[in-house]
Design a protein around this motif. Structure first.
Motif, PDB file in Angstrom:
ATOM      1  N   ASP A 115      10.452   5.388   3.202  1.00 55.59           N
ATOM      2  CA  ASP A 115       9.597   4.547   4.035  1.00 55.59           C
ATOM      3  C   ASP A 115      10.378   3.957   5.203  1.00 55.59           C
ATOM      4  OD1 ASP A 115      11.076   3.162   2.179  1.00 55.59           O
ATOM      5  OD2 ASP A 115       9.525   1.689   1.707  1.00 55.59           O
ATOM      6  N   ALA A 116      11.609   3.489   4.947  1.00 58.40           N
ATOM      7  CA  ALA A 116      12.445   2.953   6.031  1.00 58.40           C
ATOM      8  C   ALA A 116      12.900   4.061   6.961  1.00 58.40           C
ATOM      9  CB  ALA A 116      13.645   2.215   5.451  1.00 58.40           C
ATOM     10  N   PHE A 117      13.235   5.213   6.396  1.00 62.69           N
ATOM     11  CA  PHE A 117      13.723   6.329   7.205  1.00 62.69           C
ATOM     12  C   PHE A 117      12.654   6.810   8.174  1.00 62.69           C
ATOM     13  CE2 PHE A 117      14.704  10.996   7.560  1.00 62.69           C
ATOM     14  CZ  PHE A 117      15.843  10.850   8.335  1.00 62.69           C
ATOM     15  N   GLU A 139      13.752   9.319  -2.125  1.00 57.90           N
ATOM     16  CA  GLU A 139      12.319   9.576  -2.158  1.00 57.90           C
ATOM     17  C   GLU A 139      11.560   8.322  -2.573  1.00 57.90           C
ATOM     18  OE1 GLU A 139       9.183  12.089  -4.921  1.00 57.90           O
ATOM     19  OE2 GLU A 139      11.270  12.752  -4.771  1.00 57.90           O
ATOM     20  N   ARG A 140      10.481   8.036  -1.847  1.00 57.89           N
ATOM     21  CA  ARG A 140       9.592   6.929  -2.198  1.00 57.89           C
ATOM     22  C   ARG A 140       8.176   7.453  -2.311  1.00 57.89           C
ATOM     23  NH1 ARG A 140      11.290   1.694  -1.227  1.00 57.89           N
ATOM     24  NH2 ARG A 140       9.389   1.165  -2.332  1.00 57.89           N
ATOM     25  N   LYS A 141       7.422   6.923  -3.216  1.00 60.31           N
ATOM     26  CA  LYS A 141       6.050   7.360  -3.430  1.00 60.31           C
ATOM     27  C   LYS A 141       5.241   7.174  -2.145  1.00 60.31           C
ATOM     28  CE  LYS A 141       2.160   6.844  -6.610  1.00 60.31           C
ATOM     29  NZ  LYS A 141       1.637   6.137  -7.799  1.00 60.31           N
ATOM     30  N   GLY A 142       4.483   8.215  -1.780  1.00 63.36           N
ATOM     31  CA  GLY A 142       3.667   8.128  -0.575  1.00 63.36           C
ATOM     32  C   GLY A 142       4.288   8.792   0.619  1.00 63.36           C
ATOM     33  N   SER A 154      10.530  17.472  11.867  1.00 58.88           N
ATOM     34  CA  SER A 154      11.288  17.065  13.049  1.00 58.88           C
ATOM     35  C   SER A 154      11.152  15.580  13.325  1.00 58.88           C
ATOM     36  CB  SER A 154      10.854  17.882  14.270  1.00 58.88           C
ATOM     37  OG  SER A 154       9.483  17.683  14.535  1.00 58.88           O
ATOM     38  N   SER A 155       9.951  15.037  13.155  1.00 57.68           N
ATOM     39  CA  SER A 155       9.762  13.612  13.424  1.00 57.68           C
ATOM     40  C   SER A 155      10.403  12.752  12.349  1.00 57.68           C
ATOM     41  CB  SER A 155       8.265  13.287  13.533  1.00 57.68           C
ATOM     42  OG  SER A 155       7.606  13.576  12.317  1.00 57.68           O
ATOM     43  N   MET A 156      10.465  13.242  11.107  1.00 56.31           N
ATOM     44  CA  MET A 156      11.067  12.471  10.028  1.00 56.31           C
ATOM     45  C   MET A 156      12.586  12.452  10.144  1.00 56.31           C
ATOM     46  SD  MET A 156       9.046  11.097   7.654  1.00 56.31           S
ATOM     47  CE  MET A 156       9.847  11.212   6.059  1.00 56.31           C
ATOM     48  N   LEU A 157      13.184  13.543  10.649  1.00 57.04           N
ATOM     49  CA  LEU A 157      14.642  13.611  10.674  1.00 57.04           C
ATOM     50  C   LEU A 157      15.238  12.825  11.833  1.00 57.04           C
ATOM     51  CD1 LEU A 157      15.380  17.303   9.624  1.00 57.04           C
ATOM     52  CD2 LEU A 157      15.280  15.249   8.239  1.00 57.04           C
ATOM     53  N   PRO A 180      12.108   2.700  -9.501  1.00 54.75           N
ATOM     54  CA  PRO A 180      10.961   1.867  -9.870  1.00 54.75           C
ATOM     55  C   PRO A 180      10.058   1.617  -8.662  1.00 54.75           C
ATOM     56  CG  PRO A 180      13.004   0.936 -10.697  1.00 54.75           C
ATOM     57  CD  PRO A 180      13.396   2.040  -9.767  1.00 54.75           C
ATOM     58  N   GLU A 181       8.762   1.653  -8.894  1.00 58.03           N
ATOM     59  CA  GLU A 181       7.806   1.380  -7.830  1.00 58.03           C
ATOM     60  C   GLU A 181       7.580  -0.136  -7.769  1.00 58.03           C
ATOM     61  OE1 GLU A 181       3.253   2.570  -6.481  1.00 58.03           O
ATOM     62  OE2 GLU A 181       4.199   3.626  -8.151  1.00 58.03           O
ATOM     63  N   VAL A 182       8.379  -0.788  -6.941  1.00 49.40           N
ATOM     64  CA  VAL A 182       8.357  -2.248  -6.870  1.00 49.40           C
ATOM     65  C   VAL A 182       8.716  -2.664  -5.456  1.00 49.40           C
ATOM     66  CG1 VAL A 182      10.759  -2.316  -7.669  1.00 49.40           C
ATOM     67  CG2 VAL A 182       9.347  -4.355  -7.868  1.00 49.40           C
ATOM     68  N   SER A 183       8.153  -3.790  -5.001  1.00 42.92           N
ATOM     69  CA  SER A 183       8.466  -4.294  -3.666  1.00 42.92           C
ATOM     70  C   SER A 183       8.622  -5.803  -3.716  1.00 42.92           C
ATOM     71  CB  SER A 183       7.361  -3.933  -2.670  1.00 42.92           C
ATOM     72  OG  SER A 183       6.208  -4.738  -2.860  1.00 42.92           O
ATOM     73  N   SER A 184       9.464  -6.328  -2.824  1.00 41.23           N
ATOM     74  CA  SER A 184       9.673  -7.778  -2.767  1.00 41.23           C
ATOM     75  C   SER A 184       8.389  -8.493  -2.388  1.00 41.23           C
ATOM     76  CB  SER A 184      10.784  -8.097  -1.762  1.00 41.23           C
ATOM     77  OG  SER A 184      12.029  -7.596  -2.192  1.00 41.23           O
ATOM     78  N   THR A 185       7.593  -7.887  -1.513  1.00 44.34           N
ATOM     79  CA  THR A 185       6.331  -8.512  -1.085  1.00 44.34           C
ATOM     80  C   THR A 185       5.404  -8.724  -2.267  1.00 44.34           C
ATOM     81  OG1 THR A 185       6.495  -7.510   1.108  1.00 44.34           O
ATOM     82  CG2 THR A 185       4.313  -8.282   0.412  1.00 44.34           C
ATOM     83  N   GLN A 186       5.200  -7.683  -3.075  1.00 45.96           N
ATOM     84  CA  GLN A 186       4.300  -7.815  -4.221  1.00 45.96           C
ATOM     85  C   GLN A 186       4.865  -8.785  -5.245  1.00 45.96           C
ATOM     86  OE1 GLN A 186       1.168  -6.406  -4.425  1.00 45.96           O
ATOM     87  NE2 GLN A 186       1.045  -7.863  -6.140  1.00 45.96           N
ATOM     88  N   ILE A 187       6.182  -8.802  -5.396  1.00 49.24           N
ATOM     89  CA  ILE A 187       6.803  -9.739  -6.332  1.00 49.24           C
ATOM     90  C   ILE A 187       6.514 -11.176  -5.910  1.00 49.24           C
ATOM     91  CG2 ILE A 187       9.051 -10.683  -7.006  1.00 49.24           C
ATOM     92  CD1 ILE A 187      10.024  -7.767  -7.214  1.00 49.24           C
TER      93      ILE A 187
END
Length: 220
Positions: A115-117, A139-142, A154-157, A180-187
């Motif tokens: 997601d950050a990449f 790898e991140r879900k989504g 090309s756009s991802m790299l 783990p599927e976890v985020s600081s926002t949801q926490i």
């Protein structure tokens, strides 16, 4: 870009606000040391985020103390407080230049999720980052698990070269490992709602995190 620096020590660089730190952060560091040729990992907490300077919910000292409590017994993790001490918005490129100046024997390997990449081309002064480090993308879900076969390759790299090793500036390695599927926002949302954070936050800081974010909601 693409210049090999085989004589340098490869160090993983993991930045973030850690607001709060969670089990996903722990898992990423563990998987990075397991699968990548790293000597150690530097955890670099952000003091004031560049893009969202007012988005930090907990002060620097508290976040730093949590990180110390989590990682103090892990020998391959080093906490670096350079961004925090600057007391001003600090971009990743500033940190990379600081590493080059202060630790010329280090080859930085920037650690991040898909997601950050995917948004890295919007980072301050990008693509100059390619001249200072290589990247390891988790790898991140989504997000596409196999960028090599993606129409968005090309756009991802963004100019990173997945044919280069992590010993070369501008090199890229992708890791398809389970995080783990976890985020600081949801926490933060769950804590403010009074929900238990068991399984989401390292146990040694869980009760303190739950209480602090719940108290912050009451004080607003």
């Amino acid at each position: 870009m693409g210049v090999a620096v085989n004589d340098k020590k490869r160090v993983g660089i993991f930045g973030g606000s850690f607001d709060p730190p969670h089990v996903g952060h722990e898992a990423l560091l563990y998987q990075a040391m397991k699968w990548l040729p790293l000597s150690e990992i530097w955890v670099v907490p952000t003091g004031i985020p560049v893009h969202r300077p007012s988005s930090v919910h907990v002060d620097l000292q508290q976040r730093w103390r949590w990180l110390e409590m989590i990682f103090q017994d892990i020998p391959y993790v080093r906490l670096v407080d350079w961004e925090m001490k600057r007391n001003q918005p600090t971009a990743a490129i500033d940190t990379l230049r600081w590493i080059k100046a202060m630790a010329p024997d280090v080859m930085p390997v920037w650690l991040m999720g898909d997601d950050a990449f995917a948004k890295m081309d919007h980072w301050v002064e990008f693509p100059d980052h390619l001249n200072y480090c290589s990247v390891a993308v988790f790898e991140r879900k989504g997000f596409p698990a196999n960028v090599e076969n993606s129409e968005n390759r090309s756009s991802m790299l963004h100019g990173w070269d997945d044919s280069l090793p992590l010993t070369a500036l501008g090199g890229l390695q992708r890791l398809q490992v389970a995080l783990p599927e976890v985020s600081s926002t949801q926490i933060r949302i769950d804590a403010e709602a009074g929900k238990s954070l068991q399984g989401l936050i390292p146990e040694r800081i869980r009760e303190e995190v739950e209480a602090l974010y719940a108290r912050k909601k009451c004080n607003r």
